[in-house]
Design an enzyme around this catalytic site. Structure first.
Site, PDB file in Angstrom:
ATOM      1  CG  HIS A  17       6.116 -12.451  27.243  1.00  0.00           C
ATOM      2  ND1 HIS A  17       4.861 -12.003  27.562  1.00  0.00           N
ATOM      3  CD2 HIS A  17       6.718 -12.726  28.423  1.00  0.00           C
ATOM      4  CE1 HIS A  17       4.698 -12.008  28.872  1.00  0.00           C
ATOM      5  NE2 HIS A  17       5.818 -12.434  29.423  1.00  0.00           N
ATOM      6  CE  LYS A  41       2.788 -13.309  37.956  1.00  0.00           C
ATOM      7  NZ  LYS A  41       3.455 -13.282  36.648  1.00  0.00           N
ATOM      8  NE  ARG A  90      10.339  -8.034  33.059  1.00  0.00           N
ATOM      9  CZ  ARG A  90       9.142  -8.439  33.444  1.00  0.00           C
ATOM     10  NH1 ARG A  90       8.066  -7.862  32.965  1.00  0.00           N
ATOM     11  NH2 ARG A  90       9.016  -9.417  34.325  1.00  0.00           N
ATOM     12  CB  SER A 128       1.721 -10.026  31.752  1.00  0.00           C
ATOM     13  OG  SER A 128       2.380 -10.710  30.724  1.00  0.00           O
TER      14      SER A 128
END
Ligand code: ADP
Length: 151
Positions: A17, A41, A90, A128
């Site tokens: 990040h 989440k 990504r 994360s």
């Protein structure tokens, strides 16, 4: 004033990040890091903890501010007078998801563009989620997060 919001859950913020934010900095006058709520989440870290880590990391960077929001990212971007939603990419999996979200966001507010920065190859595997798994299972998470993130 060119202003971007960088939305995410940052649970916790990683060096991936930070890399995207630092690389985006020359492109904008201001970047607002927005800690949002992702209904899919469950969080490992409290909102205040996540916000404090981010504030600490960027305390010497006047072009960066941090805030949180409960609702839609486009509403947060409009509230902050930002023209751009900044995201990192990504992988093809990221792309599929981001492409869909960016198109929905465009339909919700055509004035706001989504801008993507490709992940630095060395940081592509960092997420994360992997950091959370390492923390929960007692692995060494430290190489993947800024020094300010300590649990
Ligand atoms: P979200 O909960 O919306 O997926 P995250 O906090 O996981 O948000 O990530 C926020 C943004 O940062 C996303 O655009 C994500 O693709 C990007 N990102 C996360 N990890 C990396 C990394 N290692 N390199 C580049 N971009 C990343």
């Amino acid at each position: 004033m060119k202003r971007a919001v960088f939305p995410g859950t940052f649970d916790p913020i990683t060096i991936g990040h930070v890399d995207i934010i630092r690389r985006a900095l020359p492109l904008f006058d201001e970047i607002v890091i927005g800690v949002g709520r992702n209904n899919d989440k469950t969080h490992l870290f409290e909102l205040d903890t996540r916000l404090n880590w981010i504030r600490e990391i960027f305390k010497n960077e006047p072009k960066i501010s941090v805030d949180h929001y409960p609702g839609l990212t486009v509403d947060f971007a409009r509230y902050k007078n930002a023209q751009c939603i900044l995201r990192g990419l990504r992988s093809v999996t990221d792309f599929e998801y981001e492409f869909q979200i960016s198109q929905v966001n465009k339909a919700l507010n055509p004035e706001i563009e989504t801008c993507f920065i490709m992940a630095t190859p060395a940081f592509t595997p960092i997420s994360s989620k992997i950091v959370r798994d390492l923390i929960i299972k007692g692995g060494d998470y430290k190489p993947f997060v800024p020094d300010e993130v300590r649990v």
